[in-house]
Design a protein around this motif. Structure first.
Motif, PDB file in Angstrom:
ATOM      1  N   LYS A  28      -6.738  -4.710  -3.896  1.00  6.22           N
ATOM      2  CA  LYS A  28      -7.886  -5.580  -4.106  1.00  6.22           C
ATOM      3  C   LYS A  28      -8.179  -5.673  -5.599  1.00  6.22           C
ATOM      4  O   LYS A  28      -8.815  -4.792  -6.174  1.00  6.22           O
ATOM      5  CB  LYS A  28      -9.100  -5.045  -3.350  1.00  6.22           C
ATOM      6  CG  LYS A  28      -9.001  -5.211  -1.836  1.00  6.22           C
ATOM      7  CD  LYS A  28     -10.319  -4.844  -1.176  1.00  6.22           C
ATOM      8  CE  LYS A  28     -10.267  -5.085   0.325  1.00  6.22           C
ATOM      9  NZ  LYS A  28     -10.049  -6.494   0.668  1.00  6.22           N
ATOM     10  N   ARG A  29      -7.735  -6.745  -6.197  1.00  6.58           N
ATOM     11  CA  ARG A  29      -7.889  -6.876  -7.644  1.00  6.58           C
ATOM     12  C   ARG A  29      -9.350  -6.972  -8.084  1.00  6.58           C
ATOM     13  O   ARG A  29      -9.676  -6.648  -9.214  1.00  6.58           O
ATOM     14  CB  ARG A  29      -7.117  -8.102  -8.140  1.00  6.58           C
ATOM     15  CG  ARG A  29      -5.622  -8.028  -7.898  1.00  6.58           C
ATOM     16  CD  ARG A  29      -5.029  -6.843  -8.642  1.00  6.58           C
ATOM     17  NE  ARG A  29      -3.630  -6.666  -8.312  1.00  6.58           N
ATOM     18  CZ  ARG A  29      -2.631  -7.091  -9.075  1.00  6.58           C
ATOM     19  NH1 ARG A  29      -2.869  -7.705 -10.196  1.00  6.58           N
ATOM     20  NH2 ARG A  29      -1.387  -6.888  -8.717  1.00  6.58           N
ATOM     21  N   GLU A  30     -10.198  -7.461  -7.166  1.00  5.59           N
ATOM     22  CA  GLU A  30     -11.601  -7.576  -7.570  1.00  5.59           C
ATOM     23  C   GLU A  30     -12.243  -6.207  -7.769  1.00  5.59           C
ATOM     24  O   GLU A  30     -13.313  -6.091  -8.357  1.00  5.59           O
ATOM     25  CB  GLU A  30     -12.394  -8.404  -6.555  1.00  5.59           C
ATOM     26  CG  GLU A  30     -12.502  -7.800  -5.164  1.00  5.59           C
ATOM     27  CD  GLU A  30     -11.358  -8.237  -4.253  1.00  5.59           C
ATOM     28  OE1 GLU A  30     -10.272  -8.520  -4.784  1.00  5.59           O
ATOM     29  OE2 GLU A  30     -11.571  -8.299  -3.022  1.00  5.59           O
ATOM     30  N   LEU A  31     -11.589  -5.160  -7.286  1.00  8.88           N
ATOM     31  CA  LEU A  31     -12.110  -3.801  -7.476  1.00  8.88           C
ATOM     32  C   LEU A  31     -11.437  -3.086  -8.650  1.00  8.88           C
ATOM     33  O   LEU A  31     -11.769  -1.946  -8.950  1.00  8.88           O
ATOM     34  CB  LEU A  31     -11.908  -2.978  -6.198  1.00  8.88           C
ATOM     35  CG  LEU A  31     -12.642  -3.483  -4.948  1.00  8.88           C
ATOM     36  CD1 LEU A  31     -12.326  -2.582  -3.764  1.00  8.88           C
ATOM     37  CD2 LEU A  31     -14.140  -3.544  -5.185  1.00  8.88           C
ATOM     38  N   SER A  32     -10.500  -3.746  -9.291  1.00 10.04           N
ATOM     39  CA  SER A  32      -9.774  -3.091 -10.368  1.00 10.04           C
ATOM     40  C   SER A  32     -10.640  -2.974 -11.621  1.00 10.04           C
ATOM     41  O   SER A  32     -11.437  -3.863 -11.925  1.00 10.04           O
ATOM     42  CB  SER A  32      -8.506  -3.877 -10.716  1.00 10.04           C
ATOM     43  OG  SER A  32      -7.607  -3.853  -9.639  1.00 10.04           O
ATOM     44  N   ALA A  39      -8.257   1.075  -2.619  1.00  9.32           N
ATOM     45  CA  ALA A  39      -7.876  -0.287  -2.252  1.00  9.32           C
ATOM     46  C   ALA A  39      -7.151  -0.901  -3.439  1.00  9.32           C
ATOM     47  O   ALA A  39      -7.658  -1.790  -4.112  1.00  9.32           O
ATOM     48  CB  ALA A  39      -9.115  -1.101  -1.886  1.00  9.32           C
ATOM     49  N   ASP A  88      -6.170   0.129 -10.841  1.00 11.66           N
ATOM     50  CA  ASP A  88      -6.514  -0.262  -9.482  1.00 11.66           C
ATOM     51  C   ASP A  88      -7.382   0.787  -8.808  1.00 11.66           C
ATOM     52  O   ASP A  88      -7.258   1.983  -9.075  1.00 11.66           O
ATOM     53  CB  ASP A  88      -5.243  -0.467  -8.651  1.00 11.66           C
ATOM     54  CG  ASP A  88      -4.456  -1.666  -9.125  1.00 11.66           C
ATOM     55  OD1 ASP A  88      -5.054  -2.540  -9.787  1.00 11.66           O
ATOM     56  OD2 ASP A  88      -3.244  -1.730  -8.841  1.00 11.66           O
ATOM     57  N   ASP A 139       0.814  -1.219   0.000  1.00 12.03           N
ATOM     58  CA  ASP A 139       0.000   0.000   0.000  1.00 12.03           C
ATOM     59  C   ASP A 139       0.844   1.263   0.000  1.00 12.03           C
ATOM     60  O   ASP A 139       0.322   2.363  -0.134  1.00 12.03           O
ATOM     61  CB  ASP A 139      -0.916   0.011   1.230  1.00 12.03           C
ATOM     62  CG  ASP A 139      -1.941  -1.114   1.164  1.00 12.03           C
ATOM     63  OD1 ASP A 139      -2.382  -1.414   0.043  1.00 12.03           O
ATOM     64  OD2 ASP A 139      -2.263  -1.682   2.210  1.00 12.03           O
ATOM     65  N   LYS A 157      -1.092 -12.025  -9.335  1.00 12.49           N
ATOM     66  CA  LYS A 157      -2.540 -11.887  -9.427  1.00 12.49           C
ATOM     67  C   LYS A 157      -2.950 -11.349 -10.792  1.00 12.49           C
ATOM     68  O   LYS A 157      -2.243 -10.546 -11.392  1.00 12.49           O
ATOM     69  CB  LYS A 157      -3.041 -10.932  -8.349  1.00 12.49           C
ATOM     70  CG  LYS A 157      -2.795 -11.421  -6.936  1.00 12.49           C
ATOM     71  CD  LYS A 157      -3.200 -10.349  -5.951  1.00 12.49           C
ATOM     72  CE  LYS A 157      -2.932 -10.790  -4.525  1.00 12.49           C
ATOM     73  NZ  LYS A 157      -3.209  -9.709  -3.565  1.00 12.49           N
TER      74      LYS A 157
END
Lengths: 541, 281
Positions: free
Chosen positions: B176-180, B173, B169, A175, B94
């Motif tokens: 968090k790849r699901e949010l990309s 977040a 991205d 991050d 990922k």
């Protein structure tokens, strides 16, 4: 044209025709263009990036206590802004540093990436991250290029911006990176040298049980802003179309002593309003077109396109290594050239003003001797040559490939110092501690044109872009710097992309003909920079 | 509400003209024209061009892969995890994909990925991404399957196994790849349909400088928008977005499976050109 001067109506004054015409006529003249001046803009600045991709910084670069990567950031003025004295005048546009972003690939995970010295190059590794503190610094210095020769490698260096990213963040905190430093406000002298320095001494470790790490896919983007500029019309390879058309706007003004009616007020304002509502337009567009009416003059922005050449660990191409990995050239002997090239796609209407070359001279220990004794990164064979060129190309998605040289520079001999603009070293005038050099690659031309300006003799700016049957007819262009007479462009007004090339050869001594510990190319190879004018674009195109 | 740009003043037909109204209207117009804002200009975006590239060493005896990363996706994909063992798979990557590579793979069948990330300092619009993979006598790739290719692909048939992805991205977040967001992706496409030139350049066409050892450039070059960029990508991205440009090539268990061979990243000269537009300010 200066700003419009409103002529107010004094209280109690009888409404006269002059009150209308003195306001409406200058507005009409402005909008039927192309006369809108810089003074009429609420905003004048456009941003540009210098984006530097470094494929990988390995531990070996940091084995030497002076190991660092130094990358020049050229910000020189455009040809039509040039000052022969190389000193900014009151009208010289100066770029302002606004942001620096740093990104690197770490699999998007919070771990370091094993270097090639590991048996499992590229895997995630969780070594001691504390030692990977990495320094990024932007420095400025006087150009090494002077009227009396080339000097000043390491003199009068001033730090403009510096940060140290902790290793635990840089490599182990997903991050924390990438990181962007915004709201910078540093005005820079375009005739000075600017260098980005990257150093991570902890990458190298002599502890054999600990994995050494690399920094792969490092991308540093420096963002600047600078005043907008006007498009060029006197160029090589320029579309031969009639430009700067003015569209008459007809106002209906009352005659002397006539009654002023709503038509004279609202009707005339409506004529002008319709032009503004259509949004004012200008500049080179797709396929070399320009709008039927150009109402503005600030239609382009300053632009720097950095094309990386050579890359990776083996780019140092050690002269003493038989398996140096130099394409097209093989040992023993290495008598044939090695070369690299890269394709890039420039928007239609991009105009090349300057080309420059960064030649890295950063080195690492020779694998045979382990030393730096005789000039890391320096080639001392008198028959060594580096040939660098930028070419316009017609050929993508066609069956008609054509090449038109745009810029070309041969670097010759032991010093490879031709057309040097700037040098950076760690000890003044001591070659083994040289970081790198910046060279000026002249644009093609025949006879020297006094209107063409650069650090060294060069050609006039060069238009790049695709064309239609209407816009593919182009003005003449040279074939090489100081070459034969200008001729029709070989790309026939259909440039789909550009190709940068960098060829290295030593047909007499061979590419392994230098002394021990020397190298053909420094770490990370180099970058060919294209500096020019980028046409502004619509938000929806 | 007036739709006029220069002044809100509108007089109806036959109305008496007041001097104050006229004066204000004219003043409005000159004020606008003296302070033109981006909204008044058709072209108020600056285009930025980023170039990325990698020229692999041709040293086959001692190949170096960085910045290409080997990539297994199985949790226990690495046979020998070196200490410290605080993660299961040191080759995890990922967001990758290839139809012909088994995700539960061995140490010798995997994907190789080259990824470049950029973080945006201001809101921008991604317009174009062009990928090139050049070939010649030193970088040999016919983009064909071999005799031991995947079962659904015959020998000497064109490969479909290059994947290029642009990921944006989430700014809050980014891990968090699901949010990309995926502004562009090319996968499972017939590579030889996207060659730089449909025909080999005619002899003598390489008039570029310096003369290149193998003449005119040949190989793969394709646009992740339209084939000629006429239908550009049009993805607005907020400031702070991390953009990732990923190129993935396959390494099959048997190197004879395709022209990518055992060291797939070494068979091409790689280049990526990116156009980003940013509004002037």
């Amino acid at each position: 044209m200066p700003k419009l001067t409103p002529v107010p109506l004094s209280r109690g004054t009888k409404l006269a025709v002059d009150q209308l015409s003195s306001n409406l006529v200058p507005a009409r003249n402005l909008l039927q263009g192309p006369t809108t001046d810089k003074a009429n803009y609420g905003q004048k600045y456009g941003r540009f990036d210098v984006a530097i991709p470094i494929p990988s910084i390995s531990a070996k670069l940091m084995e030497w206590e002076h190991g660092r990567l130094a990358i020049p950031i050229p910000l020189l003025p455009l040809q039509d802004e040039w000052e022969a004295s190389l000193v900014p005048s009151s009208s010289t546009p100066c770029p302002r540093l606004r942001a620096i972003s740093i990104s690197l690939n770490q699999r998007a995970e919070g771990y370091g990436i094993a270097d090639y010295s590991s048996t499992e190059e590229g895997k995630m590794t969780a070594t001691n991250m504390d030692r990977y503190d990495t320094t990024f610094e932007l420095v400025t210095k006087p150009l090494s290029m002077t009227t009396s020769g080339i000097a000043r490698y390491a003199r009068n260096i001033k730090s403009l911006w510096k940060t140290v990213l902790p290793g635990v963040d840089l490599l182990s905190n997903p991050d924390a990176t990438p990181v962007v430093f915004k709201d910078l406000q540093e005005t820079l002298n375009p005739y000075s040298g600017h260098w980005l320095l990257v150093s991570c001494p902890g990458l190298f470790t002599v502890v054999p049980t600990e994995t050494t790490c690399a920094i792969p896919s490092l991308m540093v983007v420096l963002t600047f802003d600078r005043v907008l500029v006007s498009r060029d019309q006197d160029m090589q390879n320029c579309p031969l179309i009639t430009g700067l058309q003015a569209t008459p706007l007809t106002l209906t003004l009352p005659s002397s002593n006539a009654l002023v009616t709503e038509t004279h007020v609202q009707g005339n304002l409506g004529v002008l309003d319709a032009v503004v509502a259509e949004r004012l337009d200008a500049g080179w567009q797709e396929y070399g077109e320009i709008p039927p009416t150009e109402q503005t003059t600030l239609d382009s922005s300053y632009s720097v396109v950095a094309i990386p050449l050579w890359a990776g660990w083996e780019d140092v191409r050690q002269q003493d290594v038989a398996t140096a990995g130099m394409p097209y050239s093989a040992g023993p002997g290495f008598l044939t050239p090695t070369a690299d090239r890269r394709l890039a796609v420039l928007p239609d209407g991009f105009v090349i003003h300057h080309c420059l070359l960064w030649r890295s001279q950063a080195g690492f220990p020779c694998p045979l001797t382990g030393g730096y004794a005789t000039g890391m990164g320096q080639v001392v064979s008198p028959t060594m040559q580096m040939l660098i060129g930028l070419n316009l190309v017609q050929g993508w998605n066609t069956d008609n490939t054509r090449y038109q040289p745009a810029a070309y520079l041969p670097l010759n001999g032991a010093s490879l110092s031709d057309n040097t603009v700037d040098l950076l070293g760690q000890i003044d005038n001591y070659v083994p501690y040289m970081d790198g050099s910046l060279h000026y690659i002249p644009l093609v031309y025949a006879a020297v044109d006094p209107s063409a300006n650069g650090f060294y003799p060069t050609g006039k700016p060069i238009y790049v872009g695709r064309g239609t049957r209407k816009t593919s007819a182009r003005s003449t262009i040279g074939s090489t710097p100081a070459g034969p007479a200008l001729g029709a462009p070989l790309t026939q007004g259909q440039e789909t992309h550009v190709e940068a090339r960098w060829l290295i050869q030593d047909p007499a001594a061979g590419l392994d003909g230098g002394p021990a510990d020397s190298a053909v190319l420094g770490y990370a190879g180099g970058v060919l920079y294209i500096v020019g004018k980028m046409p502004l674009v619509s938000g929806d195109k | 509400m007036s739709t006029r740009e220069l002044s809100k003043y509108q007089a109806a037909n036959g109305v008496s003209i007041a001097g104050t109204d006229v004066s204000h209207a004219l003043r409005d117009a000159t004020d606008v024209l003296n302070d033109l804002q981006p909204k008044h200009l058709e072209r108020n975006y600056t285009r930025k061009v980023w170039c990325i590239g990698h020229s692999p060493s041709t040293n086959t005896a001692n190949p170096r892969s960085l910045p290409w990363l080997p990539n297994y996706n199985a949790a226990g994909g690495a046979a020998a995890v070196e200490p410290p063992t605080d993660f299961d798979n040191p080759y995890r990557y990922k967001g990758d994909w290839n139809d012909d590579i088994d995700p539960v793979n061995s140490a010798t069948e995997k994907l190789w990925a080259m990824e470049w990330a950029v973080i945006l300092s201001r809101p921008s619009v991604l317009r174009r991404v062009v990928v090139s993979a050049l070939v010649d006598s030193a970088y040999v790739n016919t983009f064909r399957y071999g005799v031991a290719g995947p079962s659904n692909h015959g020998n000497d048939q064109p490969v479909y196994d290059l994947t290029c992805i642009v990921q944006a991205d989430d700014i809050y977040a980014q891990g968090k790849r699901e949010l990309s967001l995926v502004p562009a992706i090319r996968r499972s496409f017939k590579l030889d349909g996207h060659m730089l030139s449909k025909y080999a350049p005619a002899p003598g066409t390489d008039t570029g400088l310096p003369a290149y050892p193998t003449g005119s450039a040949e190989g793969l070059m394709f646009d992740m928008a339209n084939h000629d960029g006429s239908d550009l990508l049009d993805t607005p991205l907020p400031a702070g977005t991390r953009l990732r440009f990923i190129v993935q090539v396959p390494q099959y268990l048997n190197p004879a499976s395709s022209s990518w061979g055992a060291t797939p990243w070494m068979h091409n000269l790689w280049g990526i050109t990116i156009w980003m537009d940013e509004q002037n300010a």
